[in-house]
Enzyme design. Structure first.
Site, PDB file in Angstrom:
ATOM      1  N   SER A 187       0.858  -1.182   0.000  1.00 16.01           N
ATOM      2  CA  SER A 187       0.000   0.000   0.000  1.00 16.01           C
ATOM      3  C   SER A 187       0.890   1.226   0.000  1.00 16.01           C
ATOM      4  CB  SER A 187      -0.881  -0.005   1.261  1.00 16.01           C
ATOM      5  OG  SER A 187      -1.483   1.249   1.485  1.00 16.01           O
TER       6      SER A 187
ATOM      7  N   TYR B  42      -2.123  -0.532  10.504  1.00 15.36           N
ATOM      8  CA  TYR B  42      -2.028  -0.860   9.077  1.00 15.36           C
ATOM      9  C   TYR B  42      -0.703  -0.357   8.515  1.00 15.36           C
ATOM     10  CZ  TYR B  42      -3.463  -1.051   4.144  1.00 15.36           C
ATOM     11  OH  TYR B  42      -3.544  -1.319   2.796  1.00 15.36           O
TER      12      TYR B  42
END
Length: 251
Positions: free
Chosen positions: A135, A148
């Site tokens: 990501s 995350y």
């Protein structure tokens, strides 16, 4: 050349788009996920060269069983795509440790389990492709998703280290780092913002597009296309890289 590709988190979103892309290129596919229904639906659509297998990437025994079944179907895994992931959101001081641990278990330990199991046969064969869907949160920080970000930064570090270990063994190890992608998860988040704040859909969507200089969500097919290239012979010298697909937000 047809290869055996195993994709985790393959039932929906980015994982499903990657499965369709690799299927169209003639590869045999093992689709791994915790829920059988979406996997089976996709496998039925794609045909006999695609098998749905239930597996939990956070559980070593479950991963080993899934790989064993996949190998029985199509032979050793030659392409591994680590796509399973979770992205809970909360201010850091409110994160429960159980949620923190789950995020690390899926986004980091899941990559560890699958990659370690796949790597042995790849070394024996002298050929392999490992791609982890990371990501832009593996490249920079974002507020309210600290778990995350931590897990994705760690997954990218693992990618870079392993690329050096396998550089002379015919194996490449890379990460693809998308920004916000037009998937059900983002669409559900948009609906959540609308419900909590009273914003319009366009205003809620802007929360996800404003960081992208192109002013849009990334398409799952764009991510799949990059994965496809990294798995090809033409990308044999590309390893240890973080390929950002973000419209320039990390430029």
């Amino acid at each position: 050349m047809s290869r055996h590709a195993l994709i985790t988190g393959a039932g929906t979103g980015i994982g499903a788009a990657i499965a369709k892309q690799l299927f169209n290129e003639g590869h045999n596919l093992s689709l791994i996920g915790r829920r059988l229904e979406p996997l089976a639906t996709l496998a039925e659509t794609l045909g006999d060269s695609c098998k749905a297998i239930t597996g939990d990437v956070t559980n070593r025994q479950s991963v080993e069983a899934a790989f064993s079944e996949a190998t029985a179907n199509f032979g050793p895994v030659e392409i591994l795509v680590n796509c399973a992931g979770v992205a809970p959101s909360a201010p850091f001081h409110r994160i429960e440790f159980a949620d923190w641990q789950k995020t690390l278990d899926v986004n980091l330990n899941g990559v560890f389990h699958c990659t370690q199991i796949a790597l042995g046969n790849m070394k024996t064969a002298g050929w392999g492709r490992i791609v982890t869907i990371a990501s832009t949160a593996s490249l920079k920080g974002f507020a309210y998703v600290s778990g995350y970000c931590a897990s994705k930064h760690a997954a990218l570090g693992l990618t870079r280290a392993l690329a050096l270990e396998t550089a002379q063994q015919g194996i490449t190890v890379n990460a693809v780092c998308p920004g916000y992608v037009d998937t059900d998860i983002v669409r559900e988040s948009i609906q959540g913002i609308m419900a909590k704040t009273g914003r319009s859909e366009a205003e809620a969507l802007q929360h996800f597009t404003q960081s992208n200089p192109q002013g849009r969500l990334i398409e799952a097919d764009e991510v799949a296309a990059s994965v496809s290239w990294l798995c090809s012979e033409g990308a044999a010298s590309v390893t240890g890289q973080a390929i950002a697909i973000d419209g320039g937000s990390t430029a």
